[in-house]
Design an enzyme around this catalytic site. Structure first.
Site, PDB file in Angstrom:
ATOM      1  N   LYS A  10       0.822  -1.209   0.000  1.00 46.04           N
ATOM      2  CA  LYS A  10       0.000   0.000   0.000  1.00 46.04           C
ATOM      3  C   LYS A  10       0.866   1.272   0.000  1.00 46.04           C
ATOM      4  O   LYS A  10       2.078   1.222   0.286  1.00 46.04           O
ATOM      5  CB  LYS A  10      -0.933  -0.036   1.213  1.00 46.04           C
ATOM      6  CG  LYS A  10      -1.990  -1.149   1.154  1.00 46.04           C
ATOM      7  CD  LYS A  10      -2.876  -1.082   2.398  1.00 46.04           C
ATOM      8  CE  LYS A  10      -4.046  -2.037   2.313  1.00 46.04           C
ATOM      9  NZ  LYS A  10      -4.931  -1.887   3.516  1.00 46.04           N
ATOM     10  N   TYR A  50     -12.652  -1.133  -3.248  1.00 48.12           N
ATOM     11  CA  TYR A  50     -13.110  -1.276  -1.863  1.00 48.12           C
ATOM     12  C   TYR A  50     -14.617  -1.060  -1.715  1.00 48.12           C
ATOM     13  O   TYR A  50     -15.082  -0.717  -0.623  1.00 48.12           O
ATOM     14  CB  TYR A  50     -12.344  -0.313  -0.951  1.00 48.12           C
ATOM     15  CG  TYR A  50     -10.938  -0.786  -0.615  1.00 48.12           C
ATOM     16  CD1 TYR A  50     -10.725  -1.874   0.240  1.00 48.12           C
ATOM     17  CD2 TYR A  50      -9.816  -0.151  -1.139  1.00 48.12           C
ATOM     18  CE1 TYR A  50      -9.443  -2.313   0.557  1.00 48.12           C
ATOM     19  CE2 TYR A  50      -8.526  -0.584  -0.829  1.00 48.12           C
ATOM     20  CZ  TYR A  50      -8.351  -1.665   0.027  1.00 48.12           C
ATOM     21  OH  TYR A  50      -7.086  -2.090   0.347  1.00 48.12           O
ATOM     22  N   PHE A  58     -14.795   4.693   7.657  1.00 47.07           N
ATOM     23  CA  PHE A  58     -13.435   4.971   7.189  1.00 47.07           C
ATOM     24  C   PHE A  58     -13.299   4.952   5.672  1.00 47.07           C
ATOM     25  O   PHE A  58     -12.188   5.064   5.149  1.00 47.07           O
ATOM     26  CB  PHE A  58     -12.451   3.982   7.830  1.00 47.07           C
ATOM     27  CG  PHE A  58     -12.771   2.520   7.589  1.00 47.07           C
ATOM     28  CD1 PHE A  58     -12.419   1.885   6.404  1.00 47.07           C
ATOM     29  CD2 PHE A  58     -13.442   1.777   8.564  1.00 47.07           C
ATOM     30  CE1 PHE A  58     -12.715   0.552   6.185  1.00 47.07           C
ATOM     31  CE2 PHE A  58     -13.742   0.434   8.349  1.00 47.07           C
ATOM     32  CZ  PHE A  58     -13.376  -0.178   7.158  1.00 47.07           C
ATOM     33  N   ARG A  86      -2.734 -14.265   4.546  1.00 45.90           N
ATOM     34  CA  ARG A  86      -3.365 -13.533   5.663  1.00 45.90           C
ATOM     35  C   ARG A  86      -2.581 -13.782   6.962  1.00 45.90           C
ATOM     36  O   ARG A  86      -2.419 -12.869   7.782  1.00 45.90           O
ATOM     37  CB  ARG A  86      -4.833 -13.940   5.828  1.00 45.90           C
ATOM     38  CG  ARG A  86      -5.721 -13.651   4.617  1.00 45.90           C
ATOM     39  CD  ARG A  86      -6.130 -12.218   4.463  1.00 45.90           C
ATOM     40  NE  ARG A  86      -6.829 -11.688   5.596  1.00 45.90           N
ATOM     41  CZ  ARG A  86      -7.521 -10.541   5.556  1.00 45.90           C
ATOM     42  NH1 ARG A  86      -7.614  -9.822   4.431  1.00 45.90           N
ATOM     43  NH2 ARG A  86      -8.111 -10.093   6.632  1.00 45.90           N
ATOM     44  N   THR A  92      -5.467  -6.736  10.882  1.00 43.11           N
ATOM     45  CA  THR A  92      -5.680  -5.425  10.261  1.00 43.11           C
ATOM     46  C   THR A  92      -5.044  -4.310  11.093  1.00 43.11           C
ATOM     47  O   THR A  92      -4.461  -3.365  10.551  1.00 43.11           O
ATOM     48  CB  THR A  92      -7.198  -5.157  10.133  1.00 43.11           C
ATOM     49  OG1 THR A  92      -7.814  -6.274   9.489  1.00 43.11           O
ATOM     50  CG2 THR A  92      -7.468  -3.885   9.359  1.00 43.11           C
ATOM     51  N   ARG A 103       2.487  -6.684   8.946  1.00 44.55           N
ATOM     52  CA  ARG A 103       1.863  -5.487   9.526  1.00 44.55           C
ATOM     53  C   ARG A 103       2.497  -5.133  10.871  1.00 44.55           C
ATOM     54  O   ARG A 103       2.685  -3.945  11.179  1.00 44.55           O
ATOM     55  CB  ARG A 103       0.349  -5.682   9.633  1.00 44.55           C
ATOM     56  CG  ARG A 103      -0.338  -5.500   8.264  1.00 44.55           C
ATOM     57  CD  ARG A 103      -1.762  -5.962   8.281  1.00 44.55           C
ATOM     58  NE  ARG A 103      -2.521  -5.521   7.098  1.00 44.55           N
ATOM     59  CZ  ARG A 103      -3.711  -6.001   6.771  1.00 44.55           C
ATOM     60  NH1 ARG A 103      -4.289  -6.923   7.525  1.00 44.55           N
ATOM     61  NH2 ARG A 103      -4.336  -5.559   5.692  1.00 44.55           N
ATOM     62  N   ASN A 113      -1.907   0.360   6.856  1.00 43.18           N
ATOM     63  CA  ASN A 113      -1.359  -0.906   7.370  1.00 43.18           C
ATOM     64  C   ASN A 113      -0.526  -1.670   6.345  1.00 43.18           C
ATOM     65  O   ASN A 113      -0.369  -2.886   6.445  1.00 43.18           O
ATOM     66  CB  ASN A 113      -2.478  -1.764   7.976  1.00 43.18           C
ATOM     67  CG  ASN A 113      -3.560  -2.076   6.974  1.00 43.18           C
ATOM     68  OD1 ASN A 113      -3.424  -1.772   5.797  1.00 43.18           O
ATOM     69  ND2 ASN A 113      -4.632  -2.692   7.433  1.00 43.18           N
ATOM     70  N   HIS A 116      -2.221  -5.239   1.557  1.00 41.59           N
ATOM     71  CA  HIS A 116      -3.550  -5.826   1.351  1.00 41.59           C
ATOM     72  C   HIS A 116      -3.374  -7.288   0.998  1.00 41.59           C
ATOM     73  O   HIS A 116      -2.465  -7.639   0.238  1.00 41.59           O
ATOM     74  CB  HIS A 116      -4.259  -5.120   0.181  1.00 41.59           C
ATOM     75  CG  HIS A 116      -5.497  -5.859  -0.289  1.00 41.59           C
ATOM     76  ND1 HIS A 116      -6.706  -5.724   0.314  1.00 41.59           N
ATOM     77  CD2 HIS A 116      -5.664  -6.781  -1.287  1.00 41.59           C
ATOM     78  CE1 HIS A 116      -7.591  -6.519  -0.294  1.00 41.59           C
ATOM     79  NE2 HIS A 116      -6.987  -7.168  -1.274  1.00 41.59           N
ATOM     80  N   GLU A 127      -9.863  -9.618  -7.704  1.00 47.94           N
ATOM     81  CA  GLU A 127      -8.881  -8.553  -7.482  1.00 47.94           C
ATOM     82  C   GLU A 127      -7.687  -8.689  -8.426  1.00 47.94           C
ATOM     83  O   GLU A 127      -7.162  -7.679  -8.915  1.00 47.94           O
ATOM     84  CB  GLU A 127      -8.450  -8.561  -6.014  1.00 47.94           C
ATOM     85  CG  GLU A 127      -9.590  -8.140  -5.092  1.00 47.94           C
ATOM     86  CD  GLU A 127      -9.318  -8.305  -3.605  1.00 47.94           C
ATOM     87  OE1 GLU A 127     -10.226  -8.004  -2.810  1.00 47.94           O
ATOM     88  OE2 GLU A 127      -8.199  -8.721  -3.230  1.00 47.94           O
TER      89      GLU A 127
HETATM   90  P1  IDP Z   1      -8.106  -6.306   5.924  1.00 49.06           P
HETATM   91  O1  IDP Z   1      -7.280  -5.415   5.017  1.00 49.06           O
HETATM   92  O2  IDP Z   1      -7.305  -6.826   7.074  1.00 49.06           O
HETATM   93  O3  IDP Z   1      -8.839  -7.385   5.166  1.00 49.06           O
HETATM   94  P2  IDP Z   1     -10.680  -4.935   6.143  1.00 49.06           P
HETATM   95  O4  IDP Z   1     -11.572  -4.996   7.321  1.00 49.06           O
HETATM   96  O5  IDP Z   1     -11.090  -5.683   4.900  1.00 49.06           O
HETATM   97  O6  IDP Z   1      -9.212  -5.367   6.613  1.00 49.06           O
HETATM   98  O7  IDP Z   1     -10.502  -3.393   5.774  1.00 49.06           O
HETATM   99  C1  IDP Z   1      -9.891  -3.004   4.570  1.00 49.06           C
HETATM  100  C2  IDP Z   1      -8.926  -1.873   4.867  1.00 49.06           C
HETATM  101  O8  IDP Z   1      -9.655  -0.753   5.365  1.00 49.06           O
HETATM  102  C3  IDP Z   1      -7.905  -2.180   5.977  1.00 49.06           C
HETATM  103  O9  IDP Z   1      -6.786  -2.914   5.522  1.00 49.06           O
HETATM  104  C4  IDP Z   1      -7.526  -0.779   6.412  1.00 49.06           C
HETATM  105  O10 IDP Z   1      -6.627  -0.156   5.482  1.00 49.06           O
HETATM  106  C5  IDP Z   1      -8.874  -0.061   6.354  1.00 49.06           C
HETATM  107  N1  IDP Z   1      -9.583  -0.148   7.637  1.00 49.06           N
HETATM  108  C6  IDP Z   1     -10.265  -1.206   8.147  1.00 49.06           C
HETATM  109  N2  IDP Z   1     -10.789  -0.931   9.357  1.00 49.06           N
HETATM  110  C7  IDP Z   1     -10.428   0.352   9.627  1.00 49.06           C
HETATM  111  C8  IDP Z   1     -10.670   1.218  10.753  1.00 49.06           C
HETATM  112  O11 IDP Z   1     -11.319   0.857  11.739  1.00 49.06           O
HETATM  113  N3  IDP Z   1     -10.134   2.472  10.662  1.00 49.06           N
HETATM  114  C9  IDP Z   1      -9.417   2.887   9.575  1.00 49.06           C
HETATM  115  N4  IDP Z   1      -9.181   2.110   8.507  1.00 49.06           N
HETATM  116  C10 IDP Z   1      -9.659   0.855   8.532  1.00 49.06           C
HETATM  117 MG    MG Z   2     -10.358  -7.253   3.756  1.00 51.84          MG
END
Ligand code: IDP
Ligand code: MG
Length: 139
Positions: A10, A50, A58, A86, A92, A103, A113, A116, A127
């Site tokens: 990212k 997304y 967010f 994963r 996350t 991460r 973070n 992806h 994707e």
């Molecule tokens: P993941 O990337 O671990 O699968 P997801 O819940 O699918 O997590 O969320 C996608 C992306 O959205 C996360 O990687 C992160 O960049 C962002 N994100 C998720 N939850 C939050 C939050 O609570 N605050 C800010 N950004 C978030």
């Molecule tokens: Mg996700």
């Protein structure tokens, strides 16, 4: 279980010069790179990618962050690739990610973070096809 997953390094990680370190962690963990490119998402492409999160608070921060500078996109191969990747990237939220995960090592925050990873075989295919044409993926 499919052998392929899709990942992105990212913007926060590309900006800090971490592409080489993260790709090294990925290949050291036994993943084979089947497609790889540096690219930049437009805001509208980030919103499409997304879309599943469009109702989340967010969403605007996420899509502006993901489109602000380049990302590295890749298709990776390993047995059980989706769940193995994963596990390699961790939670996350980097403060909850296990020690040694990508991460935990590199992420700035739950939003920024660093990586992806697709969450299912079906989404990995969607994707990968979002980012790569057939002739860019080596089989
Ligand atoms: P993941 O990337 O671990 O699968 P997801 O819940 O699918 O997590 O969320 C996608 C992306 O959205 C996360 O990687 C992160 O960049 C962002 N994100 C998720 N939850 C939050 C939050 O609570 N605050 C800010 N950004 C978030
Ligand atoms: Mg996700």
């Amino acid at each position: 279980m499919s052998k392929n997953t899709f990942m992105m390094i990212k913007p926060d990680a590309v900006e800090r010069g971490l592409v080489g370190d993260i790709l090294k962690d990925i290949t050291n963990a036994g993943f084979k790179i089947k497609a790889l490119k540096l690219t930049q998402l437009s805001l509208s492409e980030a919103k499409t990618f997304y879309a599943i999160h469009s109702e989340r608070p967010f969403f605007n921060d996420l899509t502006s962050y993901m489109s602000r500078s380049p990302v590295v996109a890749a298709v990776l191969e390993k047995d059980n690739a989706v769940s193995e990747f994963r596990n390699l990237i961790g939670d996350t939220d980097p403060s909850k990610a296990s020690e040694g995960t990508i991460r935990a090592k590199y992420a700035i925050s739950k939003g920024e973070n660093s990586v992806h990873g697709s969450d299912s075989d079906e989404n990995a295919k969607i994707e990968a096809e979002f980012h790569f044409s057939g002739r860019e993926i080596l089989f």
